[in-house]
Design a protein around this motif. Structure first.
Motif, PDB file in Angstrom:
ATOM      1  N   GLY A 475      37.855  41.749  45.179  1.00 51.40           N
ATOM      2  CA  GLY A 475      38.825  40.738  44.770  1.00 51.40           C
ATOM      3  C   GLY A 475      40.131  41.357  44.348  1.00 51.40           C
ATOM      4  N   PHE A 476      41.120  40.463  44.127  1.00 47.79           N
ATOM      5  CA  PHE A 476      42.466  40.910  43.757  1.00 47.79           C
ATOM      6  C   PHE A 476      42.728  40.850  42.261  1.00 47.79           C
ATOM      7  N   GLY A 477      41.836  40.240  41.515  1.00 47.10           N
ATOM      8  CA  GLY A 477      42.109  40.056  40.096  1.00 47.10           C
ATOM      9  C   GLY A 477      43.078  38.917  39.846  1.00 47.10           C
ATOM     10  N   LEU A 478      43.130  37.956  40.788  1.00 43.99           N
ATOM     11  CA  LEU A 478      44.065  36.833  40.664  1.00 43.99           C
ATOM     12  C   LEU A 478      43.351  35.508  40.429  1.00 43.99           C
ATOM     13  N   GLY A 479      42.015  35.494  40.623  1.00 44.38           N
ATOM     14  CA  GLY A 479      41.293  34.224  40.576  1.00 44.38           C
ATOM     15  C   GLY A 479      41.406  33.506  39.246  1.00 44.38           C
ATOM     16  N   LEU A 480      41.111  34.200  38.126  1.00 45.97           N
ATOM     17  CA  LEU A 480      41.141  33.532  36.821  1.00 45.97           C
ATOM     18  C   LEU A 480      42.566  33.211  36.372  1.00 45.97           C
ATOM     19  N   ALA A 481      43.541  34.047  36.766  1.00 52.01           N
ATOM     20  CA  ALA A 481      44.937  33.716  36.474  1.00 52.01           C
ATOM     21  C   ALA A 481      45.324  32.419  37.181  1.00 52.01           C
ATOM     22  N   TYR A 482      44.854  32.275  38.407  1.00 55.16           N
ATOM     23  CA  TYR A 482      45.096  31.038  39.167  1.00 55.16           C
ATOM     24  C   TYR A 482      44.414  29.857  38.490  1.00 55.16           C
ATOM     25  N   VAL A 483      43.151  30.056  38.053  1.00 53.29           N
ATOM     26  CA  VAL A 483      42.408  28.982  37.391  1.00 53.29           C
ATOM     27  C   VAL A 483      43.148  28.487  36.151  1.00 53.29           C
ATOM     28  N   GLN A 484      43.568  29.415  35.300  1.00 56.40           N
ATOM     29  CA  GLN A 484      44.250  29.011  34.062  1.00 56.40           C
ATOM     30  C   GLN A 484      45.537  28.248  34.357  1.00 56.40           C
ATOM     31  N   ASN A 485      46.364  28.780  35.265  1.00 55.63           N
ATOM     32  CA  ASN A 485      47.635  28.122  35.574  1.00 55.63           C
ATOM     33  C   ASN A 485      47.430  26.718  36.136  1.00 55.63           C
ATOM     34  N   MET A 486      46.456  26.547  37.039  1.00 55.11           N
ATOM     35  CA  MET A 486      46.265  25.238  37.661  1.00 55.11           C
ATOM     36  C   MET A 486      45.611  24.241  36.702  1.00 55.11           C
ATOM     37  N   VAL A 487      44.711  24.720  35.830  1.00 59.20           N
ATOM     38  CA  VAL A 487      44.123  23.819  34.827  1.00 59.20           C
ATOM     39  C   VAL A 487      45.207  23.312  33.884  1.00 59.20           C
ATOM     40  N   GLU A 488      46.079  24.206  33.438  1.00 52.56           N
ATOM     41  CA  GLU A 488      47.173  23.787  32.567  1.00 52.56           C
ATOM     42  C   GLU A 488      48.152  22.878  33.298  1.00 52.56           C
ATOM     43  N   ALA A 489      48.345  23.098  34.599  1.00 52.38           N
ATOM     44  CA  ALA A 489      49.223  22.222  35.382  1.00 52.38           C
ATOM     45  C   ALA A 489      48.661  20.806  35.454  1.00 52.38           C
ATOM     46  N   HIS A 490      47.342  20.661  35.318  1.00 50.85           N
ATOM     47  CA  HIS A 490      46.703  19.333  35.326  1.00 50.85           C
ATOM     48  C   HIS A 490      46.519  18.773  33.917  1.00 50.85           C
ATOM     49  N   GLY A 491      47.132  19.444  32.930  1.00 52.50           N
ATOM     50  CA  GLY A 491      47.073  18.944  31.551  1.00 52.50           C
ATOM     51  C   GLY A 491      45.798  19.292  30.825  1.00 52.50           C
ATOM     52  N   GLY A 492      45.039  20.274  31.325  1.00 49.01           N
ATOM     53  CA  GLY A 492      43.790  20.644  30.683  1.00 49.01           C
ATOM     54  C   GLY A 492      43.848  22.025  30.069  1.00 49.01           C
ATOM     55  N   LYS A 493      42.689  22.565  29.717  1.00 50.47           N
ATOM     56  CA  LYS A 493      42.607  23.905  29.150  1.00 50.47           C
ATOM     57  C   LYS A 493      41.292  24.548  29.566  1.00 50.47           C
ATOM     58  N   VAL A 494      41.268  25.867  29.541  1.00 50.35           N
ATOM     59  CA  VAL A 494      40.097  26.632  29.933  1.00 50.35           C
ATOM     60  C   VAL A 494      39.771  27.637  28.835  1.00 50.35           C
ATOM     61  N   ASP A 495      38.478  27.783  28.520  1.00 54.92           N
ATOM     62  CA  ASP A 495      38.013  28.713  27.498  1.00 54.92           C
ATOM     63  C   ASP A 495      36.860  29.538  28.054  1.00 54.92           C
ATOM     64  N   VAL A 496      36.609  30.664  27.386  1.00 52.56           N
ATOM     65  CA  VAL A 496      35.516  31.528  27.806  1.00 52.56           C
ATOM     66  C   VAL A 496      34.731  31.979  26.585  1.00 52.56           C
ATOM     67  N   ASP A 497      33.417  32.062  26.765  1.00 49.61           N
ATOM     68  CA  ASP A 497      32.529  32.569  25.721  1.00 49.61           C
ATOM     69  C   ASP A 497      31.554  33.521  26.406  1.00 49.61           C
ATOM     70  N   SER A 498      31.587  34.784  25.941  1.00 49.28           N
ATOM     71  CA  SER A 498      30.791  35.777  26.661  1.00 49.28           C
ATOM     72  C   SER A 498      30.326  36.872  25.728  1.00 49.28           C
ATOM     73  N   GLU A 499      29.194  37.496  26.097  1.00 52.52           N
ATOM     74  CA  GLU A 499      28.661  38.653  25.398  1.00 52.52           C
ATOM     75  C   GLU A 499      28.176  39.659  26.425  1.00 52.52           C
ATOM     76  N   PRO A 500      28.436  40.933  26.198  1.00 58.86           N
ATOM     77  CA  PRO A 500      27.987  41.944  27.159  1.00 58.86           C
ATOM     78  C   PRO A 500      26.471  41.896  27.341  1.00 58.86           C
ATOM     79  N   GLY A 501      26.044  41.858  28.618  1.00 56.39           N
ATOM     80  CA  GLY A 501      24.619  41.850  28.941  1.00 56.39           C
ATOM     81  C   GLY A 501      23.966  40.507  28.865  1.00 56.39           C
ATOM     82  N   ARG A 502      24.667  39.465  28.395  1.00 58.76           N
ATOM     83  CA  ARG A 502      24.048  38.140  28.249  1.00 58.76           C
ATOM     84  C   ARG A 502      24.750  37.068  29.073  1.00 58.76           C
ATOM     85  N   GLY A 503      25.791  37.473  29.792  1.00 64.94           N
ATOM     86  CA  GLY A 503      26.457  36.527  30.676  1.00 64.94           C
ATOM     87  C   GLY A 503      27.694  35.904  30.062  1.00 64.94           C
ATOM     88  N   SER A 504      28.303  34.997  30.857  1.00 66.39           N
ATOM     89  CA  SER A 504      29.557  34.353  30.450  1.00 66.39           C
ATOM     90  C   SER A 504      29.467  32.851  30.663  1.00 66.39           C
TER      91      SER A 504
END
Length: 516
Positions: A475-504
């Protein structure tokens, strides 16, 4: 930087020292002025007393009557003499009456006298006859001489008291006058803060006057003092001492503007230095990410290009006549061409988002349907790896106003990341919910996970989470940057909760469209 700050600190220290010295000089000048004025007031009081003596009623009249007989007016002399181990004040004069008679006036520290004597320059013969002739004149002068005696006596007392005071120190000045003079002098010097002061008699080893009994220790240690009545003949070791409890704050206020400007300059220098370092580090990091992006992009683009080249080369082989084999190669070319187009489109999309150069083709979209289609599309890849995808549709209201293409890409990117960062058989859960006029979508995996530091950067362009020994994540490392920008463009928000070895777990919130 260290040199500039050190210079500023040195300059501030020099400024504080100079202000302390100026303050000390001003206070000492004020104290000396007060002592001088007190002494002048004492001298003026003595002078006024002498004027009263000289204007005694009857004295001037008697002097007029004896004017013809007295050859000269009084011209007293005063001398200091040693008597034993002590000094004595002597005050004497001689007055000539006619040619034969002298009046001797003699006062000293312990004795006084008034007597006649013969003129030493007159021959002794005929003195009795001459005295008889002067009997009448002498009787007329007796009253005058008595006044003269009293005048000399009083004058001697005044001068003696002025030159060698026998009074107590407290009787020589008025405390209210001292306070007033001190206040005026300090105000004139620009010192308008609270102070404590007192008068010390070292021989008595105590304060004979103090404004604050609780400040004896501070006043005793103060260097701000001046001697009282310094011009006394035999000296006077008493002095006035003063202390300023708010001296430090007063001096700081005096140079506050200079300190503030210096501090501001130091702050600006530090800020610019820190900002420069931060910018350099940030630019270095961006440069590294861009290099990784270019390497990944080159790899991603070369793979389909190589595949297409091989397929075309095979089709040009005259030995291949089987239509099924040709169709297979043509399908490969078509798939790789689409893949190449998608990669280029991703790069163009992120560039357009950076410029805010995109137009949303908004329509009413049923988000459950979009999520379902995305899950079906990626399920083949997940099943090939021995994994599974769980879809939980709890959102009873799922109508969102937005661009179908971008919303579909958002879900695809999240599912693709969940699949790529699951090193073993992926186990992905998609959940839709409705709450408080919001459509909520969560994509949860049991992959490698991320630490808190990595979570801060995952929405940055070109950033890719390190995968350790896992090298097949592309990958290019652009996918999540694209996700955040487009979610905000639709008036929403995106969050992440993750722990090493236990998933995201990625959570997206979009506003529900109002049906009108």
């Amino acid at each position: 930087m260290i040199g500039l700050i050190a210079f500023q600190l040195f300059w501030i220290d020099s400024l504080v020292t100079a202000n302390e010295e100026r303050f000390r000089k001003d206070v000492l000048e004020a104290l000396n002025n007060v002592a001088s004025k007190l002494e002048k007031h004492e001298a003026i009081a003595a002078y006024n007393k002498l004027r009263v003596l000289n204007s005694t009623p009857g004295l001037e009249e008697g002097q007029q009557r004896s004017k013809q007989m007295v050859k000269r007016q009084f011209k007293p002399r005063m001398e200091l003499s040693n008597q034993g181990n002590q000094q004595a004040l002597m005050f004497f004069d001689t007055v000539q009456f006619g040619d034969e008679l002298q009046l001797v006036v003699n006062f000293s520290s312990g004795t006084q006298g008034l007597f006649f004597q013969k003129n030493p320059f007159i021959v002794e013969e005929g003195v009795d006859d001459q005295l008889k002739k002067k009997d009448i004149e002498i009787k007329e002068l007796e009253e005058q001489l008595a006044r003269i005696s009293r005048k000399y006596e009083l004058t001697f007392d005044v001068v003696k008291d002025l030159m060698v005071p026998g009074r107590s120190l407290m009787s020589r000045f008025n405390p209210h006058q001292l306070d007033s003079l001190l206040s005026v002098e300090l105000t004139y010097k620009g010192i308008d803060i609270e102070y404590d002061y007192g008068v010390i008699a070292p021989r008595l080893n105590r304060f004979i006057m103090i404004t604050n009994e609780h400040k004896q220790e501070e006043l005793g240690a103060s260097e701000l003092k001046a001697g009282l009545f310094p011009n006394d003949v035999f000296g006077n070791d008493s002095y006035i001492v003063i202390d300023f409890p708010e001296k430090k704050n007063f001096l700081i206020n005096k140079i506050w503007s200079s300190l503030a400007s210096s501090g501001f300059l130091v702050f600006v220098i530090l800020f610019c230095f820190g900002y420069s370092i931060r910018t350099i580090v940030h630019q270095k990091k961006i440069s590294e990410m861009k290099n990784d992006f270019i390497n990944n992009m080159t790899h991603e683009l070369k793979t389909p290009i190589s595949t297409v080249s091989l397929a075309v080369e095979a089709l040009n082989d005259k030995e291949i006549e089987n239509s099924n084999l040709k169709n297979k190669y043509l399908k490969v070319i078509n798939d790789e061409n689409k893949r190449l187009g998608e990669q280029v489109e991703k790069v163009l999309q992120i560039a357009a988002i950076d410029r805010k150069d995109y137009n949303l083709k908004e329509e009413m979209i049923m988000m459950n349907e979009v999520v379902r289609e995305a899950a079906e599309h990626i399920s083949v890849q997940i099943e090939q790896r021995g994994g599974r995808i769980n879809l939980v549709e709890n959102a009873k209201i799922d109508t969102v106003k937005g661009d179908r293409t971008h919303l579909t890409n958002i879900v695809h990117n999240l599912l693709d990341n969940a699949n790529k960062y699951s090193p073993e058989a992926p186990n992905i859960t998609l959940r839709t919910e409705y709450a408080e006029d919001q459509f909520n979508l969560t994509v949860q995996d049991k992959g490698v996970g991320m630490n808190r530091e990595q979570q801060k950067h995952i929405f940055e362009k070109f950033y890719r989470v390190p995968t350790g020994n896992l090298h097949d994540v592309k990958g290019f490392g652009l996918g999540l940057a694209y996700v955040q920008n487009m979610v905000e463009a639709h008036g929403g928000k995106v969050d992440v909760d993750s722990e090493p070895g236990r998933g995201s777990k990625f959570s997206i919130t979009l506003p529900i469209a109002n049906e009108t």
